[in-house]
Design an enzyme around this catalytic site. Structure first.
Site, PDB file in Angstrom:
ATOM      1  N   GLU A 266       0.849  -1.197   0.000  1.00 44.25           N
ATOM      2  CA  GLU A 266       0.000   0.000   0.000  1.00 44.25           C
ATOM      3  C   GLU A 266       0.877   1.236   0.000  1.00 44.25           C
ATOM      4  OE1 GLU A 266      -2.780   0.489   3.198  1.00 44.25           O
ATOM      5  OE2 GLU A 266      -3.572  -1.543   3.060  1.00 44.25           O
ATOM      6  N   GLU A 320     -13.768   5.521  -0.280  1.00 45.06           N
ATOM      7  CA  GLU A 320     -14.658   4.610   0.448  1.00 45.06           C
ATOM      8  C   GLU A 320     -15.370   5.381   1.560  1.00 45.06           C
ATOM      9  OE1 GLU A 320     -12.690   0.594   1.139  1.00 45.06           O
ATOM     10  OE2 GLU A 320     -11.002   1.753   0.361  1.00 45.06           O
ATOM     11  N   LYS A 323     -15.497   4.263   5.582  1.00 45.21           N
ATOM     12  CA  LYS A 323     -14.297   3.998   6.385  1.00 45.21           C
ATOM     13  C   LYS A 323     -14.298   4.904   7.620  1.00 45.21           C
ATOM     14  CE  LYS A 323     -10.406   2.580   5.087  1.00 45.21           C
ATOM     15  NZ  LYS A 323      -9.017   2.458   4.622  1.00 45.21           N
ATOM     16  N   GLU A 329      -9.156   9.164   5.529  1.00 44.00           N
ATOM     17  CA  GLU A 329      -9.403   7.733   5.340  1.00 44.00           C
ATOM     18  C   GLU A 329     -10.437   7.469   4.243  1.00 44.00           C
ATOM     19  OE1 GLU A 329      -8.082   4.849   6.648  1.00 44.00           O
ATOM     20  OE2 GLU A 329      -6.511   6.193   7.372  1.00 44.00           O
TER      21      GLU A 329
END
Length: 381
Positions: A266, A320, A323, A329
């Site tokens: 990541e 997203e 999250k 985030e």
């Protein structure tokens, strides 16, 4: 008839241009496909989108059957995940075999699954029981693959947070945290025996956010800068990500291994964040990703491993919205859920398959859509 030939030539040109452009993005690029959201496109639509962009590698945090089915008969390679909540179960040979036979085997004939990541960032928690469960789970999943004759096809690893590194400066002095040394010894022995890679989640953004006065922004964004020279090796670093990777290599070497490849499972940069999250802007996210993709395309190695191209999975495919945590985030995506790009990643022109009409009006158009449109035009011409 002449008009028809012109139309065919136009189609041929479009296909050629789209193919040649598309490969600029896809070359060596891996993407994390997270799904903690309630507004994402279906896996089948995502499959069309990513194949049109020639993205060749995806990393999942589970083994979602809908995703694996959607990418059947494609060239996309998958890392699938087993969550931390299942680690204790995976140490049981019956449960490990059940998992492999239920979540992996049914899809292997048509979907390229090459790796299982057992657990995710286990050493980010303070749960020492979880730490103790990690390696037994990895070993049992590997043994299950051996027993089923799948170990040459699918490898086993786990993804670590960069916080496993106790000292990272200079890179040649990289060491693991003292509290996890015994675990890392055993995990590295496993990697050495099974010839599997060591995965690290590395985010220069976190380092910059915490120390914006001490860390030059250009250094973390791959922009032109003075960089730093490792006083022990005289190796010069012009970006933090490569320095982090070499610090991991040094930590691995410090406990006796030189035969294990480090890969970045990541990395990314948020396009939006809270006021306290210094540097989390659209402009910085665009610079980080576009500069990183250029490095991937050039197949660069780090200063300490110049002949080994850095293998990178970008986080993440989509923003997203469910999250938890700070605003950042929910804003790591390359794309919004409707398929439009969050920012313009420029590589030899615009991101392949996407038309930019203006900075404020970015429209996504996949190669698939382009071809269908041209075919429709030809039919009705």
């Amino acid at each position: 008839m002449a008009t028809y030939s012109v139309h065919l030539h136009l189609l041929s040109m479009l296909l050629t241009l789209s193919d040649s452009g598309v490969r600029v993005l896809g070359a060596g690029l891996g993407i994390n496909y997270g799904q903690i959201a309630d507004n994402l496109p279906s896996p089948s639509r995502v499959s069309v989108m990513l194949q049109s962009l020639d993205v060749s590698r995806l990393k999942l945090y589970d083994a979602d059957p809908k995703v694996l089915q959607a990418f059947s008969n494609s060239s996309v390679e998958f890392i699938v995940g087993i969550g931390n909540e299942y680690l204790q179960d995976m140490a049981d040979p019956v449960k490990a075999q059940n998992w492999v036979q239920q979540h992996l085997q049914p899809y292997l004939a048509q979907t390229k699954i090459t790796c299982i990541s057992v657990g995710n960032e286990v050493f980010m928690s303070n749960d020492t029981q979880l730490w103790s469960n990690l390696l037994p789970a990895m070993k049992m999943v590997h043994n299950t693959l051996v027993n089923l004759g799948l170990d040459k096809q699918v490898i086993v690893t786990t993804a670590h947070p960069f916080t496993i590194i106790g000292n990272s400066y200079p890179p040649s002095s990289g060491t693991f945290r003292q509290d996890i040394i015994e675990y890392m010894h055993a995990i590295l022995d496993f990697h050495s025996q099974t010839k599997s890679p060591f995965l690290i989640n590395a985010y220069p953004f976190f380092a910059y956010k915490d120390n914006p006065d001490q860390i030059p922004l250009d250094y973390v964004l791959f922009q032109p800068n003075e960089g730093m020279t490792d006083p022990n090796t005289n190796l010069h670093y012009d970006n933090m990500l490569y320095a982090q990777v070499d610090a991991v290599y040094s930590a691995i070497k410090a406990i006796g291994h030189t035969d294990i490849e480090v890969k970045i499972s990541e990395t990314g940069w948020p396009s939006k964040g809270d006021p306290t999250e210094v540097g989390s802007t659209l402009q910085n996210a665009e610079l980080y990703h576009s500069n990183l993709l250029k490095r991937i395309q050039q197949k660069q190695g780090t200063p300490a491993k110049p002949s080994v191209p850095v293998d990178i999975y970008v986080f993440a495919l989509f923003n997203e919205n469910l999250k938890p945590g700070p605003t950042s985030e929910r804003n790591y995506g390359l794309f919004y859920p409707d398929g439009t790009p969050v920012f313009n990643i420029r590589l030899q022109g615009n991101l392949p398959g996407i038309i930019y009409s203006s900075a404020s009006n970015i429209k996504a158009l996949s190669t698939f859509t382009l071809v269908i449109s041209v075919l429709a035009y030809l039919i009705h011409a």
